[in-house]
Design an enzyme around this catalytic site. Sequence first.
Site, mmCIF file in Angstrom:
data_model
loop_
_atom_site.group_PDB
_atom_site.id
_atom_site.type_symbol
_atom_site.label_atom_id
_atom_site.label_comp_id
_atom_site.label_asym_id
_atom_site.label_seq_id
_atom_site.Cartn_x
_atom_site.Cartn_y
_atom_site.Cartn_z
ATOM 1 N N SER A 208 -49.279 7.079 43.779
ATOM 2 C CA SER A 208 -48.165 7.842 43.177
ATOM 3 C C SER A 208 -46.824 7.492 43.420
ATOM 4 O O SER A 208 -46.336 7.465 43.133
ATOM 5 C CB SER A 208 -48.536 9.154 43.440
ATOM 6 O OG SER A 208 -49.801 9.719 43.485
ATOM 7 N N HIS A 265 -43.489 10.619 47.301
ATOM 8 C CA HIS A 265 -42.945 10.413 46.116
ATOM 9 C C HIS A 265 -41.803 10.188 46.194
ATOM 10 O O HIS A 265 -41.099 9.348 44.724
ATOM 11 C CB HIS A 265 -43.522 11.981 45.056
ATOM 12 C CG HIS A 265 -44.856 12.214 44.886
ATOM 13 N ND1 HIS A 265 -45.620 13.668 44.443
ATOM 14 C CD2 HIS A 265 -46.124 11.112 45.259
ATOM 15 C CE1 HIS A 265 -46.668 13.346 44.194
ATOM 16 N NE2 HIS A 265 -46.896 11.607 44.687
#
Length: 289
Positions: A208, A265
Amino acid sequence: MVLLYEFAVNESPEPLSKILWQQRIGHRIVQSNNRDQLWGLDHSDTHKAMEILQLWQHSPDEDLELPEAPKRQKSSSPVFQQWHKSPMALAFIVLSCLVAVITGLGEYLDTISWFTISSFEVMGNRIQFDPLAEVLSKGEYWRLLTPAFLHFGIAHLIFNSLWVWEVGRKLERLMGSLIWLTFAVFVSVVSNIGQYLINGYPLFGGLSGLVYGLIAFAWIMPYLIKGWPPIISKPLMIFFVVWLMAGYTDVFSALGLGNMANEAHLMGLVSGLVFAGVYSLLWKLIKQR
């Protein structure tokens, strides 16, 4: 990359660039010494690009009537039919799949410990692990990268892999495999370290952070380098930012999706923007020589 043409001062590169993209010919328009230059990205497209260039030079103010670019063959999967042109993006996906098998997608704690940013032991209802300084003192530098290949569930793996392939393969063709690999390692390591230092827990993983780095890089580059093809639309970028912000709420937990590696992230997005700034600066310096 190959230099195809240097535009005159009174020539606008936009019409020719539009025609080349319609013909699926990858290229960049770069400024050097106050002149626009046309650079081809793939040597195999040079002959066709030069033919179009000659037609355009003959009739620059007229719409060129060209045959439609050949459509991709449907005999092979449209997702992986050009795998050989993006080996590093594919390698990251394959490694993630192999680690998913080895770790049982997060079910086998003993093998998960091989890939986490710190080794750990489960003692009763507690988990014991090392701080980052001790991990580095042991020389286990590979742990800074390997959490990127850990995934906890098939949906987690598929979602990340598809985005790495969809965006990553396009960027790899533009950047080159070596620079793409440098980018991917940089973003992944920064994301993993940021997640561990801020959250303080070693059981996290996934591509991610790299996905957010790729999205951020692809979105900002057309603003930094003239002629860089747009890969990420503004609505898609907004979606990823909203998704990032939602991760800091209880929305995903309420939906039964568990906790997100929000710091990874965020650090992925920031490091992707930083790499884009450095890359564009070096690109301009090299082209000015």
